[in-house]
Motif scaffolding. Structure first.
Motif, PDB file in Angstrom:
ATOM      1  N   UNK C  41      -1.761  -9.189   1.256  1.00 24.62           N
ATOM      2  CA  UNK C  41      -1.776  -7.892   1.929  1.00 24.62           C
ATOM      3  C   UNK C  41      -1.549  -8.069   3.417  1.00 24.62           C
ATOM      4  N   UNK C  43       0.304 -10.312   4.679  1.00 23.72           N
ATOM      5  CA  UNK C  43       1.744 -10.496   4.820  1.00 23.72           C
ATOM      6  C   UNK C  43       2.466  -9.167   4.791  1.00 23.72           C
ATOM      7  N   UNK C  44       1.966  -8.269   3.959  1.00 26.47           N
ATOM      8  CA  UNK C  44       2.574  -6.943   3.917  1.00 26.47           C
ATOM      9  C   UNK C  44       2.478  -6.264   5.277  1.00 26.47           C
ATOM     10  N   UNK C  46       2.257  -7.648   8.108  1.00 25.42           N
ATOM     11  CA  UNK C  46       3.174  -8.278   9.056  1.00 25.42           C
ATOM     12  C   UNK C  46       4.589  -7.789   8.850  1.00 25.42           C
ATOM     13  N   UNK C  47       4.939  -7.624   7.614  1.00 22.71           N
ATOM     14  CA  UNK C  47       6.280  -7.115   7.354  1.00 22.71           C
ATOM     15  C   UNK C  47       6.455  -5.706   7.874  1.00 22.71           C
TER      16      UNK C  47
END
Lengths: 784, 315, 107
Positions: C41, C43-44, C46-47
């Motif tokens: 999550x 990473x999400x 950050x995206x």
């Protein structure tokens, strides 16, 4: 006249007290009560009082007599000068300036003599009486402390210093009554004395406050000044100020001198050692009230109502206590009620304005009552500590000295000529008869005289009853006690003898004005008590303030009253002799066995149930209130709500706060998000501001829509101006500048205040700002 | 690991991943001709003037869907094509249109819109898929699909290089790392969402929703600064937005060269620093995840359970 | 005609998409207990940030945004590596990777 020696008079006994209470006790304990330590203790104790007496005597016959003589030779006008000493400035706050000052004038001189002389004798007596007492040093410490406090009381030059002594003697009374505090009853007696005294002290304070508020000072000079005398006559609460002040002070005196309604402590005070009873409750402390009234003679003389109250209460007490003494079976209790009764006499004396008579009776009473108590102690000593007169009898065989001296005291108190009590009591009676006060009931003085005469009759009666039951008849003690009956040691009989001598002889200082006999005391005291201006304002009081009733009555009248008093005394003695010569009277016992007489006897025997009445009316409600307060305030409010409650709150807060930080990052993150949401929520209002510049006849407005994403004038942003103050934005001028951040107008078109509405493009909420425009100056205005 | 969960059954996660990869591959190729068009902007006054030629037939692109979806090399090649075609398109713009590439705008705008919505849905759907899976591998697969869709969105933002990097690094490296770690610890939760503290969760979600709503209101109203679009295009017409065409030295906006320029001039220091960061990360990861051996505990004779064991931990 | 909000894609669309992605990532971080899901999550999120950066880069025509996004990706990779190493170590030490149970920093 200033002198440096007065302060020694109270100081020496106080030093003795200090020594005995701190060092003496240590020495006593260390030496375990053996002989050397005993000598140290009572040498210091007796020595300091004797030294004090010596100093007082030297001052009296030295400087004070000089002053008196000067006054006497100078025509007896005004008041004689007194010896004064100011030790240091005690209170100096606002208008009040009080020194710790002592004054020795003729009145306080008399009192000091009595206190120190009788005090020394009683100290000496105590060394014999309390010989087996384990707390020897403490006893003498308290006794010295008492003497010092009493001397402060009588020597004070202002009311607060007197009050110091007043409280001090109250304290010592408590300490000494409850001296054998291991016995609960004795301890309660001490507490009762202190509490009842306290009630009186409270009233005394009220009186002092009233005086201070009216007069502005509390030393006797100020209180006696002309301004003060004028203030006393000012009205207050329906009566004169002097009435209220005098009344409150008198209530204090009631507490101290055991008058109705605050006398109940005195009979219980017999729980203390007998010398204590003799000193405190016969000779000195209880007379403090009388002294105070005499000292404040000018105050009382300003209010005949107060005088009426004082005299009335005194007379009532005299009679009442005398009746209660009829049925008592404890030696000291009889004497206690006798003291209350005699104090009533004294108050009548000072109440009707016969101040000399009152003080005279105080002096004589000190001697013979002290002697009576010491004799009681001697008898009780012989009877192994018992004071039950029913079990005594026929002691004159075994106690010759005690018996002889007791006869002297007895005849003195009965008022038999030429013993001391005769002259003093007679003077009071005569003064009461002839007293007339403004506003008094007609015949009030005569009524007082009747009451007092009956009381005198009663006095003679019960004292003779006492004498007969103790010394005459057959001995009714059991064999065990009888075998121990013995005469007291010299340390006890010598004071008895001295007191007996004085009981006989002291009367001669106050001889009535018959046949040219001099009244030494009258002249002596009039140097301190009279106020000449009374002659004009209150003629009758003035006359009695001229310190005896002789002017009113004339010699024949005086002789008549003397005869009446004598007859009363003899009658009383005779009646009692007849009834009690052979012991407890069978006649009385039969008559009071049944019927109405029995009930009366019961009531009298139980002291008219006054103690029970007080218990029901005062003590029980107070106890109930205390218990209620304890239950409500202590247990509920403080314990439950505040203490437990705060702990509970702390616990709850802790539990709530603990929830926040449980180590789980999820929770922290969640709180962070919630917090961020809150921040966004609470800052959702847009703000708008504008500034303006006035120059060259034109006003330039500049809107400031802030920074951030809303700060761009997007299509949905709305700015509306209202220049002319009409509340809307519909004028052509205003339309022109819609949605423009800059606007420029001639000054004339601008009203007094300008409004700017701003609609946020993102949230579509509108903010507005209103500002007054100052068109006058070439300056930039409205900026933040 | 013999975990029954990874028994080779095709779970929904993998299916979605495959599907998404296929769609990505096909549609990226389909977008390529659209690359030369305008950036998706708001100039609504241009929309009415559009009535342009058709896109290439989608059939050409579908042949590539036959390929397996897990080797996303398509977009890379496409990007080369894109470059060429983009440049070509620019130059072959119909002269009768005042605005370059405008003829594409209507169909491109609607097709771009459709594509955008599709891949936006895939992004959102994939991410929701990720956070609701109990099975970790399913979650990883969903993640991969999401990354593909995100790469497409990047492409629509003319960030081709980043799109490629996204797939390479995120889907290709990081997710592989995740898979490795999942293989090490394969303990799924008993339940993904615990009912405990439900109120707290609801409150947090509510706050989150509010925050997002406020955020969206702001972001929705964001307008470009006037004139910002013009800096990119080389056309002389300054009033019309243009496709991000050539930049000064002939490379496309969003291309590798462009990124490289920025990276090695303005962002040189961060670039170097990032290499250090990576080094430290590698070292740190090794240090942290390395198993620490404990030697056996020697208890001296006669001392019951004595604490005097020598522990020499090799650090 | 379909409303222009659906047919005309604006910058706002991309930003809102990034915001939604961010919100979903944040919800995943808060609501899921497994450490690995939490990392995913993150990473999400950050995206989502990357998407925002790129949108604004496109808006302003500034290539430096792309460089920044590149750096972000690199750092995200590093962070994922270290984070996963930590998760592995924690799993080794505790036997579970349940974030809610890792609460020894309580006091």
């Amino acid at each position: 006249m200033k002198t440096n020696l007065i302060f020694l008079i109270p100081l020496l006994p106080l030093l003795g007290a200090l020594f005995n209470l701190f060092l003496g006790r240590v020495i006593w304990r260390v030496a375990a009560g053996r002989d050397p330590s005993r000598r140290v203790v009572h040498f210091v104790a007796v020595g300091t009082v004797v030294a004090s007496f010596a100093v007082a005597l030297s001052l009296l016959v030295g400087p004070l007599f000089e002053l008196f003589w000067k006054w006497h030779q100078g025509g007896k006008s005004g008041l004689s000068e007194a010896l004064t000493q100011s030790v240091y400035t005690w209170i100096e706050v606002g208008n009040l300036k009080l020194d710790l000052a002592f004054r020795m004038d003729t009145l306080s001189g008399v009192m000091v003599m009595v206190v120190t002389f009788v005090g020394s004798l009683i100290h000496l007596y105590s060394t014999g009486y309390m010989a087996d007492e384990p707390r020897y040093a403490a006893y003498f410490g308290y006794l010295n402390l008492f003497t010092g406090a009493m001397l402060i009381l009588v020597l004070g030059d202002n009311l607060p210093v007197m009050f110091i002594g007043w409280e001090g003697v109250g304290l010592c009374s408590y300490l000494l009554i409850g001296f054998w505090f291991e016995n609960n009853q004795f301890a309660y007696a001490g507490r009762k004395a202190f509490v009842v005294n306290r009630i009186g002290d409270f009233a005394f304070l009220i009186g002092m406050f009233l005086l201070f508020q009216a007069v502005g000072g509390l030393d006797y000079e100020t209180l006696r000044s002309d301004a003060a005398m004028a203030a006393y006559r000012s009205p207050l609460w329906g009566e004169r100020l002097a009435f209220w002040a005098g009344l409150f002070l008198f209530i204090g005196a009631c507490g101290k001198s055991a008058q109705i309604p605050l006398y109940v402590w005195l009979p219980d005070a017999m729980a203390g050692p007998t010398p204590v009873s003799a000193l405190i409750h016969a000779a000195t402390m209880v007379t403090a009230g009388v002294y105070m009234v005499a000292r404040m003679s000018f105050l009382y003389a300003s209010s005949t109502a107060a005088m009426a109250v004082v005299a009335g209460v005194g007379a009532l007490t005299a009679l009442f206590a005398a009746i209660m003494a009829f049925a008592q079976t404890d030696f000291k209790k009889v004497l206690a009620y006798s003291t209350v009764s005699q104090l009533g006499f004294m108050f009548v004396g000072v109440g009707v304005g016969a101040y000399v008579a009152g003080i005279f009776h105080l002096v004589t009473h000190a001697f013979f009552k002290a002697g009576l108590f010491l004799a009681a102690g001697s008898v009780m000593h012989a009877m192994s500590g018992s004071g039950d007169i029913v079990k005594m009898g026929g002691l004159k065989k075994w106690l010759p000295w005690t018996h002889k001296t007791f006869v002297a005291y007895w005849l003195a108190i009965c008022g038999i000529i030429p013993f001391a009590g005769f002259f003093s009591k007679d003077e009071i009676l005569a003064g009461a008869w002839s007293a007339e006060g403004q506003g008094w009931l007609v015949g009030y003085g005569e009524l007082l005289w009747v009451v007092l005469t009956v009381a005198a009759l009663g006095t003679a009666f019960y004292m003779s009853r006492l004498y007969c039951l103790v010394f005459e008849g057959e001995c009714r003690a059991d064999d065990e006690t009888r075998s121990h009956i013995h005469e007291s040691p010299w340390s006890m009989t010598v004071p008895l003898a001295i007191l007996a001598v004085f009981s006989v002889g002291i009367g001669f200082i106050g001889l009535p004005h018959v046949g040219g006999l001099p009244n030494v005391l009258e002249s002596w005291l009039s140097a301190s008590i009279a106020r000449p201006d009374f002659h004009s304002t209150y003629p009758s009081i003035a006359e009695s303030l001229h310190l005896s009733a002789q002017n009113h009555l004339g010699e024949g009248g005086l002789l008549l009253f003397m005869a009446i008093a004598l007859v009363m005394g003899i009658a009383g003695i005779g009646a009692a002799w007849k009834l009690y010569r052979k012991g407890p009277s069978k006649l009385v016992a039969d008559k009071s066995a049944s019927g109405f007489a029995a009930r009366i006897y019961q009531v009298v025997y139980n002291k008219f149930y006054v103690d029970e009445l007080y218990d029901r009316i005062v003590v029980a409600p107070f106890r109930w209130a205390c218990q209620a307060l304890f239950d409500v305030v202590d247990k509920f409010v403080i314990d439950l709500i505040f203490v437990n409650g705060s702990a509970f709150v702390v616990g709850v807060v802790g539990r709530v706060a603990r929830w926040v930080q449980n180590g789980q990052v999820h929770r922290y993150l969640g709180l962070l998000v919630v917090g961020a949401g809150c921040i966004f929520y609470f800052t959702r209002e847009p703000t708008i501001d504008f500034s303006y510049t006035v120059s060259g006849g034109r006003v330039t407005f500049q809107a400031d829509i802030g920074a951030g994403p809303s700060a761009i004038m997007s299509k949905t942003t709305e700015l509306r101006w209202d220049f002319n103050g009409d509340g809307d934005s519909n004028d052509p001028e205003e339309q022109r500048f819609r949605n423009k951040t800059e606007a420029q107008l001639p000054i004339a078109d601008v009203g007094s205040q300008v409004t700017l509405w701003y609609t946020d493009p993102v949230f579509k909420s509108t903010a507005k700002t209103v500002k007054p425009v100052d068109k006058n100056s070439d300056r930039v205005g409205g900026e933040q | 690991m013999t975990d029954p969960q990874y028994s080779g059954r095709c779970g929904p996660g993998r299916f979605i991943t495959a599907l998404s990869a296929a769609i990505v591959v096909s549609l990226v190729g389909w977008i390529a001709p659209a690359h030369g068009s305008n950036a998706p902007t708001l100039d609504s006054d241009l929309i009415e003037a559009q009535n342009q030629r058709e896109l290439k037939a989608p059939g050409d692109q579908t042949s590539r869907t036959a390929r397996r979806g897990d080797q996303p090399s398509g977009p890379m090649q496409e990007s080369g094509d894109l470059r060429a075609s983009g440049a070509g398109l620019d130059q072959t713009g119909s002269p009768r249109d005042r605005n370059v590439g405008q003829r594409k705008l209507s169909e491109t705008s609607s097709s771009v819109a459709a594509l955008f919505w599709l891949f936006a849905l895939m992004v959102v759907g994939g991410s929701i898929f990720v956070i609701t899976r109990r099975n970790l591998i399913s979650a990883v697969m969903g993640m991969v699909g999401t990354f593909f869709a995100i790469a497409v969105v990047y492409a629509m933002l003319y960030a081709h290089f980043l799109a490629a990097i996204q797939v390479l690094v995120y889907a290709g490296a990081i997710m592989v790392l995740f898979v490795f770690v999942i293989m090490i610890l394969n303990k799924p939760e008993a339940e993904p969402w615990s009912a405990s503290g439900l109120l707290g969760k609801v409150v947090v979600l509510g706050a989150l929703a509010y925050l997002l709503a406020r955020l969206f209101m702001v972001l929705w109203g964001v307008e470009p600064l006037p004139g910002s679009l013009l800096a990119i295009s080389a056309t002389s017409d300054t009033t019309t937005p243009a496709a991000p065409g050539a930049i000064v030295d002939g490379a496309d906006w969003g291309s590798t060269r462009g990124v490289g320029r920025a990276l090695f001039t303005s962002y040189l220091f961060p670039f170097e620093a990032v290499s250090l960061v990576l080094l430290i990360a590698v070292v740190g990861a090794v240090a942290v995840a390395r198993p620490h051996e404990r030697p056996p505990v020697h208890i001296p004779e006669g001392v019951p359970g004595g604490p005097k064991s020598r522990q020499s931990s090799r650090s | 005609m379909v409303s222009s909000i659906y047919s005309q894609i604006t910058y706002g669309h991309f930003l809102v998409l990034a915001g939604v992605l961010f919100g979903i990532g944040l919800a995943g971080v808060i609501l899921r207990r497994n450490a690995l899901i939490v990392m995913m999550s993150i990473e999400l999120m950050l995206n989502a940030a990357n998407m925002t950066i790129l949108t604004f880069a496109r808006m302003h025509g500034d290539m430096r945004g792309h460089a920044l996004a590149f750096i972000v990706i690199a750092v995200a990779a590093a962070e994922a590596a270290v984070g996963l190493a930590i998760v592995v170590a924690v799993y080794r030490a505790r036997g579970h990777a349940d974030v809610d149970r890792l609460s020894t920093l309580r006091h």
